[in-house]
Design a protein around this motif. Structure first.
Motif: not given
Length: 528
Positions: A62-70, A194-199
């Motif tokens: 889930l995190f990969r899609n709603i959060y962002q990593t460097l 977060g800042s990922g592709p989705y909220t």
């Protein structure tokens, strides 16, 4: 940008790819997403938490899609590339200073500023909170984080670590909003910033997560859809039934072997695609030295001498998995078959001799624990087969116990289980990631496993070398130590399977090298 010479050598880190075999209809068309509602993805792997500081498990999906990593893995890539960062590189020759420059004008989904301070805050709080069995174990080489300016962040390492970029690419290193996440405690309100592709529009624990596009997202992801709903199932049968009934569009983690075999046969109308890819998932047993019997090397080695991996792979998993004789899976540089070399084929007589030499003459009582809702529908039958094998030898009496993942995880972190089953999906595709997380006082198991020669010698030596093909010797030595200790007993190595309805494209490219589904790659076909 990444140093080019360093890139060439690090490419050897990811020898696993997601080359797919598609059964049924070809996935050939492309185009803009159709406005037909969210794509619905089914999985049996529900998150244990929504806070990255607590998670070193399947919550990352889930995190990969709603959060962002460097850094992250662009579709098709086998090495980390900038995501929230504009560029990252080692600035010294000893691989101890790693610098990243963020993209300009980065914001969280709620409009708050995402800057180097937020990156430093996010990484620092992981270590400050220090969840037992949590992701702080990934940061053993990190000394300190420095925010030089709004866009410049520097990671100072306490030792050489050529794998550090891969650590930064794990969802555990997700960047969170300092205004919403306590510095010294986990966030408990069930919300995500977060800042990922989705909220994350809504979340029902154990049931579903509704994802909608994040219009403020800046990163590499080329989103092919506007919304995804993830539904969490208790077992594969329910999930596949939902796929056949068109209640969901795609299945990911948790397809049972019987369902995979059935899907391979296909319906007459070929309405479902089955996508098969190389996998690095492993299944293994953990022996807890707090337990009187599990603490005895002879007991552990006798179990290792009896366990019949091919029988498990064939009878329980219908050959959708492969027997595994090392904690490092086949396909990775440094893989060995140490348990087969030392124990050979299952043998009751050899196991009995091991116990007799240790002065053990009575049946050994062991309690095996497993989780009911994490690793697929075969977990319970697998543990019944282990019980049958061990008790059939006349040397063991095995009691089976189980819990749902949420409470199961709490239990093993507290050291409650004498012997327990775990699965492992790699943080990054390197042999180190199948050794380092399991050893040391703080590890992913919540069960201390001191192994000084591995942690103080072999791993540091391997981390100095950017050419991962040059550290085979260190990894082979480490695996032999694991075999000699028999604290961890590998059972099998899995493959990746995605089943999707015929009108869905992108499944074959939606799996990153750490076997996490990138939901943004999925889309409905605009033509057939």
């Amino acid at each position: 940008m990444f140093n080019r010479n360093r890139n060439r050598s690090l490419r050897q880190l990811a020898t696993l790819t997601s080359i797919s075999l598609v059964a049924g209809c070809g996935v050939l068309s492309s185009g803009a997403p159709a406005d037909e509602g969210p794509i619905v993805v089914g999985t049996t792997s529900a998150p244990s938490t929504l806070d990255p500081a607590a998670s070193w498990d399947g919550s990352w999906e889930l995190f990969r899609n709603i959060y962002q990593t460097l850094l992250s893995y662009p579709n098709g890539s086998v090495e980390p590339a900038p995501d929230a960062a504009e560029s990252c590189r080692f600035t010294d020759t000893s691989n101890r200073t790693y610098s990243c420059r963020l993209r300009a004008d980065m914001k969280f989904s709620d409009g708050d500023k995402l800057d180097a301070r937020a990156v430093k805050y996010s990484i620092d709080r992981i270590r400050t909170i220090g969840v037992v069995g949590g992701p702080a174990g990934l940061l053993g080489s990190l000394d300190r984080v420095q925010a030089l300016s709004d866009r410049e962040v520097v990671f100072h390492l306490n030792k050489s670590d050529a794998t550090f970029p891969f650590v930064l690419a794990t969802p555990a290193m997700s960047i969170v909003d300092p205004d919403d996440y306590p510095v010294d405690a986990l966030r408990k309100d069930g919300q995500v910033s977060g800042s990922g592709p989705y909220t994350l529009r809504s979340y029902e624990e154990g049931k579903q997560a509704e994802l909608v596009s994040n219009d403020r997202y800046k990163g590499f992801a080329d989103r092919k859809n506007d919304a995804v709903t993830i539904r969490y199932f208790q077992d594969s049968a329910q999930m596949v039934a939902a796929l056949r009934d068109k209640d969901i569009d795609v299945t990911f983690r948790g397809l049972a072997a019987a369902d995979i075999v059935s899907l391979r046969g296909q319906d007459p109308d070929k309405s479902i695609q089955l996508i098969e890819g190389a996998g690095a998932e492993i299944s293994y047993l953990v022996f807890n030295p707090k337990d009187r019997w599990a603490a005895m090397p002879a007991v552990r080695k006798a179990v290792a001498q009896i366990v019949d991996r091919p029988a498990i792979a064939n009878k329980i998993y219908k050959d959708t998995v492969e027997p595994l004789y090392s904690m490092v899976p086949k396909g990775l540089t440094g893989h060995t078959v140490g348990f087969f070399d030392d124990y050979g084929y299952p043998s009751t007589s050899k196991a009995r001799q091991i116990l007799l030499e240790a002065g053990i003459t009575e049946r050994v009582p062991l309690t095996f624990w497993y989780t009911t809702d994490r690793y697929g529908s075969e977990t319970a039958p697998e543990f019944r087969e282990l019980k049958r094998q061990l008790e059939g030898s006349g040397l063991f009496t095995v009691t089976l116990k189980s819990r749902p993942w949420k409470t199961y995880e709490e239990g093993y972190r507290k050291g409650e289980y004498p012997v327990f089953g775990r699965g492992w999906f790699p943080d990054f595709p390197d042999a180190e990631n199948f050794i380092a997380p399991f050893v040391g006082e703080e590890n992913a198991l919540g069960t201390p496993y001191p192994s000084p020669y591995i942690t103080n010698n072999l791993l540091p030596e391997s981390r100095r070398e950017t050419d991962r093909g040059a550290v085979v010797k260190e990894f082979e030595e480490a695996q032999q130590i694991l075999v000699d200790d028999a604290r961890l007993l590998p059972l099998w190595q899995g493959k990746q399977y995605v089943a999707a309805s015929e009108d869905i494209s992108g499944g074959e490219v939606a799996l990153d090298p750490s076997t996490i589904m990138t939901m943004w790659a999925l889309y409905r076909k605009t033509s057939w």
